[in-house]
Design a protein around this motif. Structure first.
Motif, PDB file in Angstrom:
ATOM      1  N   LEU A  33       0.823  -1.210   0.000  1.00  0.00           N
ATOM      2  CA  LEU A  33       0.000   0.000   0.000  1.00  0.00           C
ATOM      3  C   LEU A  33       0.854   1.256   0.000  1.00  0.00           C
ATOM      4  O   LEU A  33       0.384   2.324  -0.397  1.00  0.00           O
ATOM      5  N   VAL A  34       2.097   1.130   0.476  1.00  0.00           N
ATOM      6  CA  VAL A  34       3.053   2.246   0.435  1.00  0.00           C
ATOM      7  C   VAL A  34       4.348   1.743  -0.196  1.00  0.00           C
ATOM      8  O   VAL A  34       4.645   0.546  -0.171  1.00  0.00           O
ATOM      9  N   TRP A  35       5.079   2.649  -0.790  1.00  0.00           N
ATOM     10  CA  TRP A  35       6.396   2.347  -1.358  1.00  0.00           C
ATOM     11  C   TRP A  35       7.295   1.871  -0.219  1.00  0.00           C
ATOM     12  O   TRP A  35       7.624   2.641   0.674  1.00  0.00           O
ATOM     13  N   ALA A  45      14.168   9.755  -0.630  1.00  0.00           N
ATOM     14  CA  ALA A  45      13.225  10.869  -0.784  1.00  0.00           C
ATOM     15  C   ALA A  45      12.209  10.904   0.356  1.00  0.00           C
ATOM     16  O   ALA A  45      11.027  11.157   0.147  1.00  0.00           O
ATOM     17  N   PHE A  46      12.705  10.629   1.584  1.00  0.00           N
ATOM     18  CA  PHE A  46      11.921  10.729   2.813  1.00  0.00           C
ATOM     19  C   PHE A  46      10.750   9.754   2.866  1.00  0.00           C
ATOM     20  O   PHE A  46       9.806   9.968   3.616  1.00  0.00           O
ATOM     21  N   GLN A  47      10.826   8.666   2.114  1.00  0.00           N
ATOM     22  CA  GLN A  47       9.708   7.722   2.120  1.00  0.00           C
ATOM     23  C   GLN A  47       9.453   7.208   3.541  1.00  0.00           C
ATOM     24  O   GLN A  47      10.351   6.780   4.265  1.00  0.00           O
ATOM     25  N   GLY A  48       8.202   7.310   3.950  1.00  0.00           N
ATOM     26  CA  GLY A  48       7.758   6.795   5.240  1.00  0.00           C
ATOM     27  C   GLY A  48       8.213   7.562   6.453  1.00  0.00           C
ATOM     28  O   GLY A  48       8.019   7.092   7.583  1.00  0.00           O
ATOM     29  N   PRO A 153       4.438   9.212   3.694  1.00  0.00           N
ATOM     30  CA  PRO A 153       4.268   7.935   2.990  1.00  0.00           C
ATOM     31  C   PRO A 153       4.012   8.170   1.508  1.00  0.00           C
ATOM     32  O   PRO A 153       3.420   9.179   1.105  1.00  0.00           O
ATOM     33  N   TYR A 154       4.482   7.250   0.687  1.00  0.00           N
ATOM     34  CA  TYR A 154       4.169   7.244  -0.740  1.00  0.00           C
ATOM     35  C   TYR A 154       3.144   6.142  -0.981  1.00  0.00           C
ATOM     36  O   TYR A 154       3.450   4.951  -0.822  1.00  0.00           O
ATOM     37  N   LEU A 155       1.954   6.501  -1.380  1.00  0.00           N
ATOM     38  CA  LEU A 155       0.946   5.506  -1.715  1.00  0.00           C
ATOM     39  C   LEU A 155       1.315   4.854  -3.040  1.00  0.00           C
ATOM     40  O   LEU A 155       1.815   5.508  -3.956  1.00  0.00           O
ATOM     41  N   THR A 156       1.060   3.554  -3.138  1.00  0.00           N
ATOM     42  CA  THR A 156       1.444   2.822  -4.350  1.00  0.00           C
ATOM     43  C   THR A 156       0.328   1.883  -4.771  1.00  0.00           C
ATOM     44  O   THR A 156      -0.417   1.358  -3.931  1.00  0.00           O
ATOM     45  N   LEU A 268       2.751   8.027  -5.357  1.00  0.00           N
ATOM     46  CA  LEU A 268       2.217   9.335  -4.990  1.00  0.00           C
ATOM     47  C   LEU A 268       2.428   9.569  -3.499  1.00  0.00           C
ATOM     48  O   LEU A 268       1.835   8.874  -2.670  1.00  0.00           O
ATOM     49  N   ALA A 269       3.297  10.537  -3.159  1.00  0.00           N
ATOM     50  CA  ALA A 269       3.438  10.907  -1.747  1.00  0.00           C
ATOM     51  C   ALA A 269       2.181  11.641  -1.310  1.00  0.00           C
ATOM     52  O   ALA A 269       1.722  12.576  -1.976  1.00  0.00           O
TER      53      ALA A 269
END
Length: 306
Positions: A33-35, A45-48, A153-156, A268-269
């Motif tokens: 659900l998230v990268w 890139a600050f994911q999560g 979070p980045y939604l995926t 998409l963040a």
């Protein structure tokens, strides 16, 4: 205690990193659900990541508070700004751990550029309805402390958004009536403007992402009966949805166009924020915690069939 804490509830599984209190992964039925990332591969890139004591950017890293001026380290060379706070590389301590929830705590003593102590606590909790994240910030100091909070979070959807968009198979919904115009440094260049007629109106379900480039702070958020504002990423088979409570007055959406390689326009963040870009300098929607005061903020991520 393990460096990474795993949580499970129903079909949901999450990994939470003690470094930065970051959300490494969130899946439902084995579907991301998230990268996701691991300590070996990221975060990129600050994911999560947790964005505190300010989210987004501070222009030239300069701000004033309490009659004093401060200079933050510039860590975003492309825009000449200080970005996303000071806690994403700190080690957080587990205060409570169970199969489906963990509470991490950080006693932040401040820095010369941000000399305001904060006591931060974040609870990640899974249920059959998804993930809920609750943050409490309190001021243990003897003077007032400025504070802003965000998450990254980045939604995926499991396939790059660029490929889905090329086939017309990805839609975005953002329950916001206004967006923040920015300058070349991605700093506010005037008051928020209505999304209507701007090309940034994602209020209606079924709006295709297309080739729209997003690195945009949205506000004037419409909320449902539970007081929640939403960003929904909708694919051909399922949707991933992020909600935030009324303590978050802003939602940043970032379509990852400035990222390189496989990350380019892949996810998409969706970033709930308590304040807009440059809030430390402008004071807009900035929280000021008096000694002993605290503030609480909650958001969540879930999924459903399209």
């Amino acid at each position: 205690m393990a460096e990474v804490i795993e949580l499970r509830a129903g079909d949901f599984h999450a990994r939470v990193d003690r470094s930065g209190a970051g959300l490494q992964s969130l899946t439902c039925g084995g579907r991301d659900l998230v990268w996701p990332y691991t300590r070996g591969s990221g975060p990129v890139a600050f994911q999560g990541q947790v964005l505190a004591p300010w989210p987004n950017r501070v222009g030239e890293g300069r701000y004033a508070f309490g009659g004093r001026e401060f200079q933050l380290e510039i860590n975003n060379a492309a825009t000449g700004t200080a970005i996303h706070g000071l806690v994403h590389d700190r080690e957080w301590s587990p205060a409570a751990v169970s199969d489906d929830a963990v509470t991490l705590r950080l006693v932040f003593e401040g820095t010369p550029a941000f000399p305001f102590p904060l006591d931060l606590s974040i609870t990640y909790a899974l249920s059959e309805a998804g993930l809920t994240v609750t943050t409490t910030a309190s001021n243990p100091g003897s003077g007032p402390a400025p504070f802003g909070l965000g998450f990254h979070p980045y939604l995926t959807l499991g396939e790059p958004l660029s490929e889905l968009a090329a086939r017309g198979e990805v839609e975005v919904e953002i329950t916001a009536a206004a967006h923040q115009p920015v300058d070349a440094h991605l700093l506010p260049s005037g008051p928020p403007e209505p999304v209507e007629g701007s090309g940034l109106d994602f209020r209606s379900p079924g709006r295709a992402l297309g080739d729209t480039v997003l690195d945009t702070a949205f506000t004037d958020l419409a909320r449902d009966g539970d007081g929640r504002a939403w960003i929904r990423l909708i694919g051909p088979e399922h949707r991933v949805e992020l909600w935030c409570d009324a303590s978050f007055g802003w939602l940043q959406a970032f379509s990852a166009d400035t990222l390189g390689g496989a990350a380019h326009r892949a996810h998409l963040a969706a970033e709930p924020m308590t304040c807009p870009p440059n809030a430390l300098a402008t004071g807009r929607d900035l929280i000021v915690l008096e000694p002993g005061e605290s503030t609480e903020h909650t958001f969540g991520i879930t999924t459903s069939d399209s």
